[in-house]
Design a protein around this motif. Structure first.
Motif, PDB file in Angstrom:
ATOM      1  N   THR A  68      39.452  36.292 -26.152  1.00  0.00           N
ATOM      2  CA  THR A  68      40.123  37.195 -27.088  1.00  0.00           C
ATOM      3  C   THR A  68      39.383  38.518 -27.246  1.00  0.00           C
ATOM      4  O   THR A  68      39.935  39.461 -27.809  1.00  0.00           O
ATOM      5  CB  THR A  68      40.309  36.531 -28.469  1.00  0.00           C
ATOM      6  OG1 THR A  68      39.039  36.090 -28.954  1.00  0.00           O
ATOM      7  CG2 THR A  68      41.288  35.372 -28.384  1.00  0.00           C
ATOM      8  N   LYS A 100      48.444  39.901 -23.633  1.00  0.00           N
ATOM      9  CA  LYS A 100      49.083  38.669 -24.129  1.00  0.00           C
ATOM     10  C   LYS A 100      49.323  37.703 -22.964  1.00  0.00           C
ATOM     11  O   LYS A 100      48.966  36.524 -23.046  1.00  0.00           O
ATOM     12  CB  LYS A 100      50.402  39.015 -24.820  1.00  0.00           C
ATOM     13  CG  LYS A 100      51.194  37.814 -25.309  1.00  0.00           C
ATOM     14  CD  LYS A 100      52.503  38.269 -25.954  1.00  0.00           C
ATOM     15  CE  LYS A 100      53.337  37.124 -26.430  1.00  0.00           C
ATOM     16  NZ  LYS A 100      54.053  36.425 -25.370  1.00  0.00           N
ATOM     17  N   GLU A 106      47.507  34.069 -22.421  1.00  0.00           N
ATOM     18  CA  GLU A 106      48.340  32.870 -22.388  1.00  0.00           C
ATOM     19  C   GLU A 106      48.178  32.096 -21.083  1.00  0.00           C
ATOM     20  O   GLU A 106      48.303  30.887 -21.062  1.00  0.00           O
ATOM     21  CB  GLU A 106      49.804  33.236 -22.626  1.00  0.00           C
ATOM     22  CG  GLU A 106      50.049  33.640 -24.067  1.00  0.00           C
ATOM     23  CD  GLU A 106      51.451  34.166 -24.332  1.00  0.00           C
ATOM     24  OE1 GLU A 106      52.222  34.376 -23.368  1.00  0.00           O
ATOM     25  OE2 GLU A 106      51.765  34.374 -25.517  1.00  0.00           O
ATOM     26  N   SER A 107      47.859  32.807 -19.997  1.00  0.00           N
ATOM     27  CA  SER A 107      47.684  32.111 -18.720  1.00  0.00           C
ATOM     28  C   SER A 107      46.275  31.553 -18.539  1.00  0.00           C
ATOM     29  O   SER A 107      46.074  30.624 -17.772  1.00  0.00           O
ATOM     30  CB  SER A 107      48.019  33.048 -17.552  1.00  0.00           C
ATOM     31  OG  SER A 107      47.051  34.054 -17.428  1.00  0.00           O
ATOM     32  N   THR A 112      43.958  30.829 -21.335  1.00  0.00           N
ATOM     33  CA  THR A 112      43.357  30.222 -22.528  1.00  0.00           C
ATOM     34  C   THR A 112      44.238  29.080 -23.024  1.00  0.00           C
ATOM     35  O   THR A 112      45.459  29.145 -22.934  1.00  0.00           O
ATOM     36  CB  THR A 112      43.226  31.289 -23.651  1.00  0.00           C
ATOM     37  OG1 THR A 112      42.573  32.443 -23.125  1.00  0.00           O
ATOM     38  CG2 THR A 112      42.421  30.755 -24.823  1.00  0.00           C
ATOM     39  N   LYS A 113      43.606  28.050 -23.556  1.00  0.00           N
ATOM     40  CA  LYS A 113      44.347  26.919 -24.096  1.00  0.00           C
ATOM     41  C   LYS A 113      45.188  27.364 -25.292  1.00  0.00           C
ATOM     42  O   LYS A 113      44.744  28.149 -26.119  1.00  0.00           O
ATOM     43  CB  LYS A 113      43.395  25.805 -24.517  1.00  0.00           C
ATOM     44  CG  LYS A 113      42.683  25.181 -23.340  1.00  0.00           C
ATOM     45  CD  LYS A 113      41.783  24.062 -23.768  1.00  0.00           C
ATOM     46  CE  LYS A 113      41.092  23.477 -22.540  1.00  0.00           C
ATOM     47  NZ  LYS A 113      40.178  22.421 -22.864  1.00  0.00           N
ATOM     48  N   THR A 114      46.403  26.844 -25.366  1.00  0.00           N
ATOM     49  CA  THR A 114      47.364  27.244 -26.383  1.00  0.00           C
ATOM     50  C   THR A 114      46.833  27.055 -27.800  1.00  0.00           C
ATOM     51  O   THR A 114      46.977  27.938 -28.641  1.00  0.00           O
ATOM     52  CB  THR A 114      48.682  26.458 -26.217  1.00  0.00           C
ATOM     53  OG1 THR A 114      49.159  26.662 -24.889  1.00  0.00           O
ATOM     54  CG2 THR A 114      49.726  26.910 -27.203  1.00  0.00           C
ATOM     55  N   ASN A 115      46.194  25.915 -28.060  1.00  0.00           N
ATOM     56  CA  ASN A 115      45.710  25.665 -29.426  1.00  0.00           C
ATOM     57  C   ASN A 115      44.605  26.638 -29.819  1.00  0.00           C
ATOM     58  O   ASN A 115      44.483  27.026 -30.982  1.00  0.00           O
ATOM     59  CB  ASN A 115      45.268  24.216 -29.608  1.00  0.00           C
ATOM     60  CG  ASN A 115      44.145  23.808 -28.678  1.00  0.00           C
ATOM     61  OD1 ASN A 115      43.864  24.479 -27.691  1.00  0.00           O
ATOM     62  ND2 ASN A 115      43.508  22.689 -28.994  1.00  0.00           N
ATOM     63  N   LEU A 143      44.463  29.774 -28.851  1.00  0.00           N
ATOM     64  CA  LEU A 143      45.150  31.025 -29.173  1.00  0.00           C
ATOM     65  C   LEU A 143      45.813  30.954 -30.544  1.00  0.00           C
ATOM     66  O   LEU A 143      45.760  31.920 -31.308  1.00  0.00           O
ATOM     67  CB  LEU A 143      46.197  31.354 -28.110  1.00  0.00           C
ATOM     68  CG  LEU A 143      45.671  31.808 -26.763  1.00  0.00           C
ATOM     69  CD1 LEU A 143      46.835  32.035 -25.800  1.00  0.00           C
ATOM     70  CD2 LEU A 143      44.833  33.060 -26.895  1.00  0.00           C
ATOM     71  N   GLU A 144      46.438  29.831 -30.829  1.00  0.00           N
ATOM     72  CA  GLU A 144      47.127  29.685 -32.112  1.00  0.00           C
ATOM     73  C   GLU A 144      46.159  29.818 -33.286  1.00  0.00           C
ATOM     74  O   GLU A 144      46.543  30.276 -34.358  1.00  0.00           O
ATOM     75  CB  GLU A 144      47.859  28.343 -32.171  1.00  0.00           C
ATOM     76  CG  GLU A 144      49.051  28.289 -31.244  1.00  0.00           C
ATOM     77  CD  GLU A 144      49.661  26.905 -31.141  1.00  0.00           C
ATOM     78  OE1 GLU A 144      49.123  25.948 -31.730  1.00  0.00           O
ATOM     79  OE2 GLU A 144      50.691  26.778 -30.450  1.00  0.00           O
ATOM     80  N   TYR A 175      44.294  37.026 -31.636  1.00  0.00           N
ATOM     81  CA  TYR A 175      45.521  36.815 -30.876  1.00  0.00           C
ATOM     82  C   TYR A 175      46.744  37.021 -31.771  1.00  0.00           C
ATOM     83  O   TYR A 175      47.718  37.658 -31.362  1.00  0.00           O
ATOM     84  CB  TYR A 175      45.533  35.420 -30.249  1.00  0.00           C
ATOM     85  CG  TYR A 175      46.803  35.125 -29.493  1.00  0.00           C
ATOM     86  CD1 TYR A 175      47.039  35.716 -28.252  1.00  0.00           C
ATOM     87  CD2 TYR A 175      47.773  34.279 -30.022  1.00  0.00           C
ATOM     88  CE1 TYR A 175      48.220  35.460 -27.554  1.00  0.00           C
ATOM     89  CE2 TYR A 175      48.947  34.019 -29.334  1.00  0.00           C
ATOM     90  CZ  TYR A 175      49.161  34.618 -28.102  1.00  0.00           C
ATOM     91  OH  TYR A 175      50.331  34.367 -27.427  1.00  0.00           O
ATOM     92  N   GLN A 176      46.699  36.493 -32.978  1.00  0.00           N
ATOM     93  CA  GLN A 176      47.810  36.684 -33.903  1.00  0.00           C
ATOM     94  C   GLN A 176      47.991  38.172 -34.226  1.00  0.00           C
ATOM     95  O   GLN A 176      49.111  38.666 -34.328  1.00  0.00           O
ATOM     96  CB  GLN A 176      47.595  35.865 -35.189  1.00  0.00           C
ATOM     97  CG  GLN A 176      47.603  34.361 -34.968  1.00  0.00           C
ATOM     98  CD  GLN A 176      48.837  33.862 -34.249  1.00  0.00           C
ATOM     99  OE1 GLN A 176      49.958  34.267 -34.528  1.00  0.00           O
ATOM    100  NE2 GLN A 176      48.638  32.975 -33.277  1.00  0.00           N
TER     101      GLN A 176
END
Length: 194
Positions: A88, A135, A139-140, A142-145, A147-148, A153-154
């Motif tokens: 990030t 973005k 997303e490609s 980094t693990k989704t969780n 990023l969330e 990222y937000q």
């Protein structure tokens, strides 16, 4: 090649890789190649259209070169071409695209061509391209969780949405005022004079 041909500055400390990138690009662009960050600073001028910049170099990092480029107010597009996996931290960096090595000839040449097309747009559209690239990269890679849970990222998502809305508002305003029609008419008139 003419002086109007876009100039690409390749900044890569691995000499063989720098020569390979230069060979790939030399058929379509003028190319300058340097092997360290300090030499990159010497070669950065208003003539450079695109910089392909390694992040990890021994004397002056690509991140520092990127900062110097922005401090000088140079208006060129920058793609980081590096083995450094993105995190990030890339959100706050002022690059236009990010390629993770190894990079294919097709990917490198397509990226340079895309950056040159982006350069034809206004600052708002170029910024939207840059944010959208970050973005997609995150997303490609980094693990989704992860990023969330990331505030950065937000914030990136919020910036993209805000910029899209701003650009949509500007386009709608042009359309309402009839300026958009006049712009297209002007373009048509300019094209018929040539």
């Amino acid at each position: 090649m003419s002086d109007d041909t876009p100039l690409v500055l390749v900044v890569e400390d691995e000499r063989d890789l720098a020569e390979l990138y230069t060979t790939w690009l030399a058929k379509s662009y003028r190319v300058r190649t340097v092997n360290d960050g300090r030499a990159a600073l010497d070669e950065l001028d208003d003539e450079v259209s695109v910089v392909l910049l390694d992040r990890r170099m021994p004397d002056l990092s690509g991140d520092e070169v990127l900062d110097a480029l922005h401090e000088r107010g140079l208006d060129c597009r920058v793609a980081m071409v590096t083995a450094v996996e993105p995190d990030t931290d890339v959100i706050d960096m002022g690059f236009d695209d990010y390629l993770v090595k190894p990079v294919s000839k097709e990917k490198l040449t397509r990226t340079v061509a895309n950056l040159l097309v982006r350069d034809e747009y206004g600052e708002g559209v170029r910024r939207l391209f840059s944010l959208a690239s970050k973005k997609a990269l995150l997303e490609s890679e980094t693990k989704t969780n992860a990023l969330e849970e990331s505030e950065k990222y937000q914030g990136l998502l919020d910036d993209i949405e805000s910029l899209r809305a701003e650009l949509d508002d500007k386009l709608a305003q042009l359309s309402e005022d009839g300026d958009l029609t006049r712009i297209y008419q002007d373009l048509g008139e300019d094209g018929s004079k040539d």
